[in-house]
Design a protein around this motif. Structure first.
Motif, mmCIF file in Angstrom:
data_model
loop_
_atom_site.group_PDB
_atom_site.id
_atom_site.type_symbol
_atom_site.label_atom_id
_atom_site.label_comp_id
_atom_site.label_asym_id
_atom_site.label_seq_id
_atom_site.Cartn_x
_atom_site.Cartn_y
_atom_site.Cartn_z
ATOM 1 N N GLY A 78 84.956 55.015 100.889
ATOM 2 C CA GLY A 78 84.244 55.530 99.720
ATOM 3 C C GLY A 78 84.667 54.838 98.444
ATOM 4 N N LEU A 79 85.352 53.718 98.584
ATOM 5 C CA LEU A 79 85.803 52.972 97.406
ATOM 6 C C LEU A 79 84.786 51.915 96.979
ATOM 7 N N GLU A 80 83.801 51.653 97.819
ATOM 8 C CA GLU A 80 82.717 50.714 97.484
ATOM 9 C C GLU A 80 81.401 51.414 97.779
ATOM 10 N N PRO A 81 80.436 51.332 96.859
ATOM 11 C CA PRO A 81 79.138 51.937 97.149
ATOM 12 C C PRO A 81 78.342 51.089 98.151
ATOM 13 N N ILE A 82 77.417 51.755 98.831
ATOM 14 C CA ILE A 82 76.578 51.078 99.823
ATOM 15 C C ILE A 82 75.283 50.651 99.145
ATOM 16 N N THR A 83 74.828 49.415 99.424
ATOM 17 C CA THR A 83 73.551 48.974 98.857
ATOM 18 C C THR A 83 72.393 49.622 99.620
ATOM 19 N N ALA A 84 72.474 49.620 100.943
ATOM 20 C CA ALA A 84 71.439 50.266 101.763
ATOM 21 C C ALA A 84 72.054 50.648 103.095
ATOM 22 N N GLY A 143 81.884 61.855 111.228
ATOM 23 C CA GLY A 143 81.540 63.060 111.995
ATOM 24 C C GLY A 143 80.027 63.213 111.947
ATOM 25 N N ASP A 144 79.577 64.419 111.677
ATOM 26 C CA ASP A 144 78.124 64.652 111.603
ATOM 27 C C ASP A 144 77.611 64.524 110.183
ATOM 28 N N LYS A 145 78.519 64.265 109.260
ATOM 29 C CA LYS A 145 78.134 64.329 107.854
ATOM 30 C C LYS A 145 77.773 62.957 107.302
ATOM 31 N N ARG A 146 76.611 62.875 106.673
ATOM 32 C CA ARG A 146 76.215 61.633 106.014
ATOM 33 C C ARG A 146 77.005 61.546 104.705
ATOM 34 N N VAL A 147 77.773 60.488 104.538
ATOM 35 C CA VAL A 147 78.688 60.442 103.388
ATOM 36 C C VAL A 147 78.284 59.417 102.328
ATOM 37 N N ASN A 148 77.078 58.844 102.460
ATOM 38 C CA ASN A 148 76.607 57.939 101.394
ATOM 39 C C ASN A 148 76.738 58.667 100.051
ATOM 40 N N GLY A 149 77.361 58.043 99.098
ATOM 41 C CA GLY A 149 77.422 58.638 97.761
ATOM 42 C C GLY A 149 78.458 59.740 97.600
ATOM 43 N N ILE A 150 79.110 60.125 98.687
ATOM 44 C CA ILE A 150 80.164 61.149 98.553
ATOM 45 C C ILE A 150 81.456 60.438 98.152
ATOM 46 N N PRO A 151 82.100 60.874 97.058
ATOM 47 C CA PRO A 151 83.280 60.150 96.588
ATOM 48 C C PRO A 151 84.433 60.178 97.596
ATOM 49 N N ALA A 152 85.296 59.188 97.463
ATOM 50 C CA ALA A 152 86.431 59.042 98.378
ATOM 51 C C ALA A 152 87.231 60.334 98.466
ATOM 52 N N GLN A 171 92.426 58.228 94.565
ATOM 53 C CA GLN A 171 91.064 58.675 94.889
ATOM 54 C C GLN A 171 91.000 59.183 96.326
ATOM 55 N N VAL A 172 91.568 58.367 97.231
ATOM 56 C CA VAL A 172 91.537 58.737 98.650
ATOM 57 C C VAL A 172 92.353 60.014 98.875
ATOM 58 N N ASP A 173 93.410 60.186 98.106
ATOM 59 C CA ASP A 173 94.234 61.392 98.235
ATOM 60 C C ASP A 173 93.508 62.637 97.738
ATOM 61 N N GLY A 174 92.410 62.427 96.996
ATOM 62 C CA GLY A 174 91.621 63.588 96.563
ATOM 63 C C GLY A 174 91.574 63.807 95.062
ATOM 64 N N CYS A 175 91.970 62.793 94.279
ATOM 65 C CA CYS A 175 91.993 62.947 92.820
ATOM 66 C C CYS A 175 90.630 62.661 92.205
ATOM 67 N N SER A 176 90.243 63.481 91.228
ATOM 68 C CA SER A 176 89.104 63.121 90.379
ATOM 69 C C SER A 176 89.610 62.100 89.359
ATOM 70 N N VAL A 177 88.662 61.478 88.632
ATOM 71 C CA VAL A 177 89.064 60.465 87.644
ATOM 72 C C VAL A 177 89.970 61.094 86.580
ATOM 73 N N THR A 178 89.609 62.303 86.143
ATOM 74 C CA THR A 178 90.422 62.973 85.112
ATOM 75 C C THR A 178 91.844 63.203 85.621
ATOM 76 N N ARG A 179 91.924 63.625 86.874
ATOM 77 C CA ARG A 179 93.248 63.887 87.438
ATOM 78 C C ARG A 179 94.037 62.595 87.615
ATOM 79 N N ILE A 180 93.323 61.505 87.920
ATOM 80 C CA ILE A 180 94.018 60.213 88.044
ATOM 81 C C ILE A 180 94.641 59.841 86.702
ATOM 82 N N LEU A 181 93.864 60.073 85.622
ATOM 83 C CA LEU A 181 94.407 59.783 84.285
ATOM 84 C C LEU A 181 95.646 60.645 84.034
#
Lengths: 357, 275
Positions: free
Chosen positions: A51-57, A63-72, B173-183
């Motif tokens: 989730g550190l890089e967005p997907i172009t398409a 699991g069963d969850k679509r995670v496009n756009g879900i933050p890391a 981020q991977v640990d679960g932090c929002s941007v505000t929390r990272i700051l």
């Protein structure tokens, strides 16, 4: 714990498609290694899963969850970074407990989980230290500990061994493998080192230019490479390649027309294609008992490895390597007669590199 | 032919000469100011200047007796602390946002504002503050001084935030932090020394800034530096008292500058990140 499903994934930077169109299914509890040369898109793919890089398409499921756009932060995966990325201002204990604390885990449980992970990784004596007070190997363990305490759906490793010295790398490699068997969690490991890929993976994804070249078990990738790229990338030293042709009911080297001592059972695909590329791994050369049965070569360089010896020579205009028994005691300038072991050769299409069957 | 040790010696001499010149240029006015503040008033403007004299505190006594120096000092502190706090409050998240997003134009905009002459802001502010009846208020002075402090905070902190490896943010981020929390939890503790440097520099620049206070303050809110200007009269200038005031005004920035030097040397210790 979860499977990971990547469907028609595209990743572009501007007009450049790092990953043009990729499909991949990683099963629950599976240990999959992404391997490929620099720039093949393996780290990008891992970062997309994280989730550190967005997907172009395309689509990504954890699991069963679509995670496009879900933050890391909301994907519930753990990642070990190449530079470990420990929080420099926190002690080891805090580095490991931070994610649990963010999730509101009770203090007693945090303590128990941190201590369990620390025991598993033998880092209990360092819990009160800051990262700068640790060696590279210890930091690596802390980074793994930070991932383990989370009990996440999947572990992602981005070349975590590349900063370790050779001895430590081998040790940690074995530990990660043992850990994967103990934790039974989906693991995705990125490396450019094919030995790491071969030794740790349940299945290997060989990537080139953002495309999957082969996705199979280490044994299959080694024994039945899907194309010349995979054949050349997996195995050390790399497979030797020689342009060959089918001429006069025999396989001959294109360069000098000399006959290749191959059994007829290996020649079928070439008989139809007319020409191709012959691949022979260094360990699949045998010293011919009768010099007339083999190909006479002159040794240019000898590399004794202890368990076996590598000899370098020129064959049909190409530099090649063979792995021979050290009892042969080869010397530079010696002439030996080599022949490919029956059934161990590979034939590839000379235009697109796909395997000829 | 000159041998290497001789060349080294010459380089050392030249370095010393350079340091001495720089020292004279920087220190001479300061020494002059301090010595003059300690001279009897008739000797302050004596020509040729006297180098041997009996030190006296009469200028300081006169300064305290004839002016509400303490009130001015309190005004200066309120305005400087207020504007420094304001600069930190907005400058820290701004610098982090610029570093995080790698969009640099907002930072360049603030730098341009800092480079622009103060009069550019002064006239519109004067009109605006007058219309809302805020001339002479601390708020007006604090807001105007934020033009000084905000760019300093942003530009001092930007390299500090940039110096944190991206992977540390990503791990958070991977640990679960929002941007505000990272700051809050990751970036801020790592740029502590940068924040100290930014705060001290902002304080010093705001403390020393003269123009806004001269125009936007009144008798009750005048800052020290603007008040000192009043000693320069049309008929007679009280040079002794002026030098005593200048010495006292210069003390806090000098002390803080010494502190900045220590912080700058300590710098960021992020060596722990990579093996």
């Amino acid at each position: 714990m979860a499977s990971i499903s990547i469907r028609n994934l595209v990743k572009r930077y501007g007009n450049f498609a790092v990953i043009p169109d990729l499909n991949l299914e990683i099963a629950d509890h599976e240990f999959v290694v992404f391997v490929g040369p620099s720039g093949c898109g393996k780290s990008t793919l891992l970062r997309i899963i994280a989730g550190l890089e967005p997907i172009t398409a395309g689509e990504l499921y954890i699991g069963d969850k679509r995670v496009n756009g879900i933050p890391a932060a909301q994907r519930d995966i753990a990642m070990v970074f190449q530079d470990y990325a420990l929080y420099p201002h926190m002690r080891v204990y805090e580095n490991m407990s931070f994610a649990l604390e963010l999730r509101g885990t009770p203090k007693a449980e945090i303590d128990a989980r941190v201590k369990r992970a620390a025991a598993l990784l033998h880092i209990e004596p360092y819990l009160d230290r800051k990262p700068k007070e640790l060696s590279g190997g210890q930091r690596q363990r802390v980074a793994m500990g930070r991932a383990i305490v989370r009990n996440p759906k999947a572990f992602l490793f981005d070349e975590p061994l590349s900063n370790l010295d050779a001895k430590l790398r081998g040790q940690v490699r074995a530990e990660i493998k043992a850990l994967s068997q103990e934790l039974k969690t989906t693991m995705v490991f990125v490396t450019h080192d094919q030995i790491e890929a071969m030794t740790m993976a349940d299945r290997i994804v060989v990537l080139q230019s953002g495309a999957v070249q082969q996705y199979d078990t280490p044994e299959a990738v080694y024994e039945r490479p899907a194309n010349q790229f995979v054949a050349g990338f997996i195995g050390s030293p790399a497979m030797n390649f020689f342009p060959v042709e089918w001429r006069g009911e025999a396989v001959v080297f294109s360069q000098d027309g000399a006959r290749v001592p191959l059994g007829l059972e290996s020649c079928g695909p070439l008989r139809q294609a007319g020409k191709g590329v012959l691949g022979i791994r260094p360990e699949h050369f045998a010293v011919a008992a009768d010099p007339a049965d083999g190909m006479a070569v002159m040794i240019k360089l000898v590399e004794p490895l202890g368990s076996d010896t590598l000899i370098h020579f020129d064959l049909a205009g190409a530099s090649a390597i063979a792995r021979v028994d050290p009892s042969l005691r080869p010397k530079v300038g010696d002439r030996v007669s080599l022949r490919p072991q029956p059934g161990k050769t590979h034939l590839f299409d000379s235009t697109d590199g796909r395997v000829l069957q | 032919m000159t041998d290497a040790p001789t060349t080294d010696r010459w380089i050392r001499y030249l370095n010393l000469l350079q340091l001495a010149l720089a020292g004279i240029i920087i220190l001479a006015p300061t020494v002059w100011m301090v010595l003059s503040s300690l001279k009897p008033s008739f000797e302050v403007t004596a020509y040729p200047p006297t180098l041997v004299f009996t030190p006296t505190l009469e200028n300081y006594v006169q300064l305290m007796k004839t002016t509400p120096f303490a009130s001015y000092a309190v005004n200066s502190l309120i305005v400087t602390i207020g504007s420094t706090s304001l600069g930190l409050l907005f400058g820290i998240p701004a610098a982090f946002a610029v570093s995080w997003t790698r969009v640099s134009w907002p930072a360049i905009l603030t730098l341009a504002a800092r480079m622009a002459p103060g009069t550019l802001f002064l006239l519109p502010w004067y009109v605006m503050f007058r219309q809302v009846g805020m001339i002479g208020s601390y708020t007006a002075l604090i807001l105007s001084h934020a033009v000084i402090t905000l760019p300093i905070v942003i530009w001092v902190l930007l390299p500090s935030f940039d110096g944190i490896p991206r992977s540390v943010y990503e791990a958070a981020q991977v640990d679960g932090c929002s941007v505000t929390r990272i700051l809050w939890r990751i970036a801020l503790p790592l740029v502590g020394s940068g924040i100290a440097v930014a705060a001290i520099l902002a304080f010093v620049f705001s403390w020393n800034y003269f123009l806004f206070a001269l125009v936007l303050s009144n008798g009750d809110s005048k800052t020290l530096i603007a008040a000192a200007f009043n000693f320069i009269g049309e008929g007679s200038t009280q040079w002794g008292a002026l030098m005593a005031a200048a010495t006292l005004i210069a003390l806090p920035p000098l002390i803080l500058a010494a502190l900045v030097q220590r912080w700058l040397v300590s710098g960021l210790t992020l060596g722990a990140v990579k093996g």
